[in-house]
Design a protein around this motif. Structure first.
Motif, PDB file in Angstrom:
ATOM      1  N   GLY A 110       8.277   0.586   8.310  1.00  0.00           N
ATOM      2  CA  GLY A 110       7.775   0.083   7.040  1.00  0.00           C
ATOM      3  C   GLY A 110       6.853  -1.098   7.238  1.00  0.00           C
ATOM      4  N   ASN A 111       6.187  -1.444   6.171  1.00  0.00           N
ATOM      5  CA  ASN A 111       5.251  -2.556   6.173  1.00  0.00           C
ATOM      6  C   ASN A 111       5.795  -3.641   5.260  1.00  0.00           C
ATOM      7  N   TRP A 112       5.555  -4.885   5.607  1.00  0.00           N
ATOM      8  CA  TRP A 112       6.021  -5.999   4.810  1.00  0.00           C
ATOM      9  C   TRP A 112       4.887  -6.514   3.933  1.00  0.00           C
ATOM     10  N   MET A 113       5.272  -6.968   2.716  1.00  0.00           N
ATOM     11  CA  MET A 113       4.306  -7.601   1.827  1.00  0.00           C
ATOM     12  C   MET A 113       5.010  -8.724   1.073  1.00  0.00           C
ATOM     13  N   ASP A 114       4.340  -9.838   0.917  1.00  0.00           N
ATOM     14  CA  ASP A 114       4.858 -10.955   0.149  1.00  0.00           C
ATOM     15  C   ASP A 114       5.054 -10.510  -1.305  1.00  0.00           C
ATOM     16  N   PRO A 115       6.159 -10.904  -1.956  1.00  0.00           N
ATOM     17  CA  PRO A 115       6.411 -10.478  -3.335  1.00  0.00           C
ATOM     18  C   PRO A 115       5.277 -10.815  -4.321  1.00  0.00           C
ATOM     19  N   THR A 116       4.627 -11.952  -4.141  1.00  0.00           N
ATOM     20  CA  THR A 116       3.520 -12.308  -5.033  1.00  0.00           C
ATOM     21  C   THR A 116       2.355 -11.343  -4.853  1.00  0.00           C
ATOM     22  N   GLU A 117       2.022 -11.039  -3.610  1.00  0.00           N
ATOM     23  CA  GLU A 117       0.955 -10.080  -3.332  1.00  0.00           C
ATOM     24  C   GLU A 117       1.316  -8.693  -3.874  1.00  0.00           C
ATOM     25  N   LEU A 118       2.572  -8.295  -3.686  1.00  0.00           N
ATOM     26  CA  LEU A 118       3.013  -7.003  -4.195  1.00  0.00           C
ATOM     27  C   LEU A 118       2.869  -6.945  -5.712  1.00  0.00           C
ATOM     28  N   GLY A 119       3.265  -8.001  -6.389  1.00  0.00           N
ATOM     29  CA  GLY A 119       3.125  -8.055  -7.850  1.00  0.00           C
ATOM     30  C   GLY A 119       1.690  -7.861  -8.291  1.00  0.00           C
ATOM     31  N   GLU A 120       0.765  -8.491  -7.597  1.00  0.00           N
ATOM     32  CA  GLU A 120      -0.662  -8.335  -7.931  1.00  0.00           C
ATOM     33  C   GLU A 120      -1.144  -6.912  -7.663  1.00  0.00           C
ATOM     34  N   ARG A 121      -0.718  -6.323  -6.549  1.00  0.00           N
ATOM     35  CA  ARG A 121      -1.105  -4.938  -6.223  1.00  0.00           C
ATOM     36  C   ARG A 121      -0.582  -3.964  -7.266  1.00  0.00           C
ATOM     37  N   ILE A 122       0.661  -4.182  -7.701  1.00  0.00           N
ATOM     38  CA  ILE A 122       1.260  -3.314  -8.721  1.00  0.00           C
ATOM     39  C   ILE A 122       0.438  -3.368 -10.006  1.00  0.00           C
ATOM     40  N   LYS A 123      -0.002  -4.563 -10.385  1.00  0.00           N
ATOM     41  CA  LYS A 123      -0.792  -4.714 -11.616  1.00  0.00           C
ATOM     42  C   LYS A 123      -2.110  -3.946 -11.555  1.00  0.00           C
ATOM     43  N   THR A 124      -2.641  -3.751 -10.360  1.00  0.00           N
ATOM     44  CA  THR A 124      -3.908  -3.019 -10.250  1.00  0.00           C
ATOM     45  C   THR A 124      -3.723  -1.527  -9.990  1.00  0.00           C
ATOM     46  N   LEU A 125      -2.624  -1.141  -9.324  1.00  0.00           N
ATOM     47  CA  LEU A 125      -2.425   0.264  -8.950  1.00  0.00           C
ATOM     48  C   LEU A 125      -1.613   1.084  -9.951  1.00  0.00           C
ATOM     49  N   PHE A 126      -0.710   0.447 -10.702  1.00  0.00           N
ATOM     50  CA  PHE A 126       0.245   1.203 -11.503  1.00  0.00           C
ATOM     51  C   PHE A 126      -0.124   1.461 -12.966  1.00  0.00           C
ATOM     52  N   PRO A 127      -1.052   0.756 -13.578  1.00  0.00           N
ATOM     53  CA  PRO A 127      -1.296   1.012 -15.003  1.00  0.00           C
ATOM     54  C   PRO A 127      -1.574   2.496 -15.286  1.00  0.00           C
ATOM     55  N   GLY A 128      -0.747   3.062 -16.178  1.00  0.00           N
ATOM     56  CA  GLY A 128      -0.927   4.450 -16.597  1.00  0.00           C
ATOM     57  C   GLY A 128      -0.510   5.493 -15.585  1.00  0.00           C
ATOM     58  N   CYS A 129       0.147   5.103 -14.487  1.00  0.00           N
ATOM     59  CA  CYS A 129       0.439   6.049 -13.410  1.00  0.00           C
ATOM     60  C   CYS A 129       1.424   7.147 -13.797  1.00  0.00           C
ATOM     61  N   MET A 130       2.176   6.984 -14.870  1.00  0.00           N
ATOM     62  CA  MET A 130       3.127   8.023 -15.303  1.00  0.00           C
ATOM     63  C   MET A 130       2.698   8.666 -16.618  1.00  0.00           C
ATOM     64  N   SER A 131       1.461   8.460 -16.982  1.00  0.00           N
ATOM     65  CA  SER A 131       0.961   9.027 -18.233  1.00  0.00           C
ATOM     66  C   SER A 131       1.197  10.532 -18.280  1.00  0.00           C
TER      67      SER A 131
END
Length: 170
Positions: A110-131
């Protein structure tokens, strides 16, 4: 009875009142971000398991194997990132708590990511992903329920296959 977490995502199965307020708020945030058509809060019952497996058989995801009871061949999307540990991200405040490899070395599990960075990535990658899809809310216990060593978690997925597979792992 259908209850709404938000106007656009009714709860089609499950009991919203069974969720602790902080869990309900988190699920609400996930619904707002991912915008599923509806929400299924898993109860883990054998009936729920049978219903989901019947649905997956009808969709061609599962094929019953007649030699054994409750035995299926699963054909899921090979591009599913859960199949590859190298595309899995672990997020903890300190890297050494999740990926015990020296700095600069690529881990195999696995790969590690800082929680703050992960939060920012989620905000850009996840919007509408389960539409257009169902969001499954899956409570689980890693270890025996009630044990001091067990960890309780909530998984969010839009895969009914993942939802039924959690019965095996929990």
């Amino acid at each position: 009875m259908t209850t709404s977490i938000s106007l656009s995502s009714p709860v089609v199965r499950g009991d919203v009142s069974s969720l602790a307020p902080h869990i309900l708020a988190w699920v609400g945030d996930c619904v707002d971000l991912c915008t599923p058509k509806d929400v299924h809060i898993m109860d883990g019952s054998p009936q729920e398991d049978r219903e989901l497996k019947t649905m997956l058989v009808k969709k061609g995801v599962l094929t019953p194997l007649p030699k054994y009871d409750n035995c299926f061949l699963a054909r899921t999307d090979p591009r599913d990132v859960a199949r590859t540990e190298g595309r899995t991200v672990l997020s903890t405040p300190k890297r050494k708590h999740s990926v015990p490899t020296p700095e600069g070395v690529q881990g195999q599990l696995g790969n590690w990511m800082d929680p703050t960075e992960l939060g920012e990535r989620i905000k850009t990658l996840f919007p509408g992903c389960m539409s257009g899809r169902t969001m499954y809310v899956i409570p689980f216990s890693m270890g025996p329920v009630g044990s001091k060593l067990s960890k309780i978690g909530i998984e969010i997925t839009d895969s009914a296959y993942v939802a039924i597979s959690m019965r095996v792992m929990t």
